[in-house]
Design a protein around this motif. Structure first.
Motif, short mmCIF file in Angstrom:
data_model
loop_
_atom_site.label_atom_id
_atom_site.label_comp_id
_atom_site.label_asym_id
_atom_site.label_seq_id
_atom_site.Cartn_x
_atom_site.Cartn_y
_atom_site.Cartn_z
N ALA A 292 56.46 -2.45 44.73
CA ALA A 292 56.31 -2.10 43.31
C ALA A 292 57.20 -0.91 42.96
O ALA A 292 57.84 -0.89 41.90
CB ALA A 292 54.85 -1.79 43.01
N ALA A 293 57.24 0.07 43.86
CA ALA A 293 58.10 1.24 43.64
C ALA A 293 59.56 0.83 43.62
O ALA A 293 60.36 1.33 42.82
CB ALA A 293 57.84 2.29 44.71
N SER A 294 59.93 -0.09 44.50
CA SER A 294 61.31 -0.58 44.56
C SER A 294 61.71 -1.24 43.25
O SER A 294 62.78 -0.95 42.69
CB SER A 294 61.47 -1.58 45.71
N ALA A 295 60.85 -2.13 42.76
CA ALA A 295 61.15 -2.81 41.49
C ALA A 295 61.25 -1.80 40.35
O ALA A 295 62.12 -1.92 39.48
CB ALA A 295 60.06 -3.84 41.19
N PHE A 296 60.37 -0.80 40.35
CA PHE A 296 60.39 0.21 39.30
C PHE A 296 61.69 1.01 39.33
O PHE A 296 62.30 1.28 38.28
CB PHE A 296 59.20 1.16 39.46
N VAL A 297 62.13 1.39 40.52
CA VAL A 297 63.37 2.18 40.63
C VAL A 297 64.57 1.36 40.19
O VAL A 297 65.46 1.85 39.48
CB VAL A 297 63.55 2.68 42.09
N ILE A 298 64.63 0.07 40.61
CA ILE A 298 65.74 -0.80 40.21
C ILE A 298 65.78 -0.97 38.69
O ILE A 298 66.84 -0.87 38.06
CB ILE A 298 65.62 -2.17 40.91
N LEU A 299 64.62 -1.22 38.10
CA LEU A 299 64.56 -1.39 36.64
C LEU A 299 64.92 -0.09 35.92
O LEU A 299 65.61 -0.10 34.89
CB LEU A 299 63.16 -1.85 36.23
N THR A 300 64.47 1.03 36.46
CA THR A 300 64.79 2.32 35.84
C THR A 300 66.30 2.58 35.85
O THR A 300 66.88 2.96 34.83
CB THR A 300 64.07 3.47 36.58
N GLY A 301 66.93 2.34 37.00
CA GLY A 301 68.37 2.54 37.08
C GLY A 301 69.13 1.60 36.16
O GLY A 301 70.12 2.00 35.52
N THR A 302 68.67 0.36 36.05
CA THR A 302 69.34 -0.61 35.19
C THR A 302 69.19 -0.25 33.71
O THR A 302 70.14 -0.34 32.93
CB THR A 302 68.76 -2.02 35.43
N LEU A 303 67.99 0.18 33.33
CA LEU A 303 67.77 0.58 31.94
C LEU A 303 68.56 1.85 31.59
O LEU A 303 69.08 1.97 30.48
CB LEU A 303 66.28 0.80 31.69
N LEU A 304 68.65 2.78 32.53
CA LEU A 304 69.46 3.97 32.30
C LEU A 304 70.92 3.59 32.12
O LEU A 304 71.63 4.15 31.26
CB LEU A 304 69.31 4.95 33.48
N TYR A 305 71.37 2.64 32.90
CA TYR A 305 72.76 2.17 32.78
C TYR A 305 72.99 1.54 31.41
O TYR A 305 74.02 1.77 30.76
CB TYR A 305 73.04 1.15 33.88
N THR A 306 72.02 0.74 30.97
CA THR A 306 72.13 0.13 29.64
C THR A 306 72.21 1.20 28.56
O THR A 306 73.01 1.10 27.62
CB THR A 306 70.91 -0.78 29.38
N TYR A 307 71.41 2.23 28.71
CA TYR A 307 71.42 3.33 27.73
C TYR A 307 72.78 4.04 27.73
O TYR A 307 73.35 4.32 26.67
CB TYR A 307 70.31 4.32 28.07
N VAL A 308 73.32 4.29 28.92
CA VAL A 308 74.62 4.96 29.02
C VAL A 308 75.71 4.13 28.36
O VAL A 308 76.54 4.64 27.60
CB VAL A 308 74.96 5.24 30.50
N LYS A 309 75.71 2.82 28.64
CA LYS A 309 76.75 1.95 28.07
C LYS A 309 76.59 1.81 26.57
O LYS A 309 77.58 1.69 25.84
CB LYS A 309 76.70 0.57 28.74
N SER A 310 75.35 1.79 26.09
CA SER A 310 75.14 1.68 24.65
C SER A 310 75.63 2.95 23.93
O SER A 310 76.14 2.88 22.81
CB SER A 310 73.67 1.43 24.33
N ARG A 311 75.48 4.10 24.57
CA ARG A 311 75.98 5.34 23.99
C ARG A 311 77.50 5.35 23.97
O ARG A 311 78.12 5.87 23.04
CB ARG A 311 75.46 6.55 24.80
#
Length: 346
Positions: A292-311
């Protein structure tokens, strides 16, 4: 309000279709693990047929003229697309459905790496940081855990298939940009070529691996107890995934057109969570605190990446960095890039 309802409708349709695909595929692969390539062939063939039928009723779907020169130019994409489709199937067959996203957790870091190499550019530190977060989540998930039953431990081969699948998706993110000009920028034409080429290659591979011969034997023979093979799961699974694979190719394109990368990626994250929950409910998959922690970290990193690219892309162009070209997957037979592009991908 009308736009909001449209976005909700498209995203919901995409999520439902994707989840149906992933779990019906898993059911069929569990029932007939020896017919994996043949199963993938039927899916590609069904998409080709449905695209041809749809083209007769709407100008939105175009069927190209089959030309050798075009096929030769699209050959690299078709080969990578087919390889990714196969590796996805082998990965899902050999691991639990709830672990599927973790096993393919290196999609984003590998895509960033391949794009950086192909463009000979250095990604910004913010992007590298997001990739590092996702990578750490992947290794957290695949590291050995002694508190799970043996049947739930992912095999090294299954993880290897997941790595190859992730690398295929990363290559696709680059190849699709060079392939679109050969089909006048049409994602539906590229989808047709991709599925047609994959169907041909998968048919040849199924014959070479002996799966066609094995299928004929299973249909016509009985076991020692005189019981004939229960073909219902395989047949109905092919029908369902064939139809939903076609629908999800449309849903994926609509999702890219109607939603922003941020919305699209959040819906993908929600789908990943639902996939884990349903994997536990339907197949009895094991989800430990570590997973569960692994999935959370992967999703967090992916969402942060999406935020960076959208900016980076700015509010005036919400879909920049997103490709609407197809790449087969078990959860989206003709659109794969939303996981990897935003840049994620499918």
């Amino acid at each position: 309000m009308a736009v909001s309802r449209q976005v909700v409708a498209v995203v919901s349709f995409y999520m439902v279709a994707a989840l149906v695909m992933i779990f019906v595929n898993k059911m069929v692969l569990n029932a007939t693990p020896n017919l994996t390539v043949l199963f993938m062939f039927f899916q590609s063939f069904a998409t080709v047929v449905l695209l041809m039928i749809t083209s007769r009723f709407t100008p939105w779907v175009e069927i190209p003229v089959i030309e050798y020169q075009t096929a030769r130019k699209l050959a690299p994409l078709i080969l990578v697309d087919t390889a990714g489709f196969i590796f996805n199937a082998f990965c899902l067959r050999d691991i639990e459905a709830a672990f599927y996203q973790i096993a393919r957790g290196l999609v984003l870091p590998l895509t960033i790496l391949v794009v950086a190499i192909s463009t000979r550019s250095r990604p910004p530190l913010s992007v590298v940081g997001c990739a590092a977060i996702v990578t750490s989540g992947f290794f957290l998930g695949v590291s050995f855990s002694g508190d799970i039953p043996a049947r739930s431990v992912p095999t090294p081969l299954g993880l290897f298939y997941g790595l190859l699948s992730s690398f295929s998706i990363a290559l696709h993110a680059v190849l699709v940009k060079s392939s679109l000009p050969h089909v006048n920028g049409s994602s539906t034409i590229l989808s047709f070529w991709s599925n047609l080429g994959s169907a041909v290659l998968l048919a040849c591979l199924a014959v070479f691996k002996g799966e066609v011969h094995e299928f004929v034997i299973m249909v016509s023979s009985t076991d020692a107890a005189g019981v004939q093979w229960d073909w219902a799961t395989f047949v109905y699974g092919n029908i369902i995934t064939g139809i939903f694979g076609f629908l999800i190719s449309i849903a994926g394109i609509l999702s890219v057109k109607v939603t922003s990368p941020v919305t699209h990626m959040f819906s993908s994250a929600a789908r990943s969570v639902l996939q884990i929950v349903l994997g536990v409910k339907i197949f009895g998959d094991i989800v430990t605190t570590q997973r569960a922690a692994s999935a959370f970290v992967i999703l967090t990193g992916t969402l942060l990446y999406t935020y960076v690219k959208s900016r980076e892309s700015g509010p005036s162009n919400p879909s920049s960095g997103t490709n609407s070209a197809p790449l087969k997957d078990l959860e989206s037979q003709s659109t794969k890039q939303e996981q990897v592009d935003e840049k994620p991908l499918t």
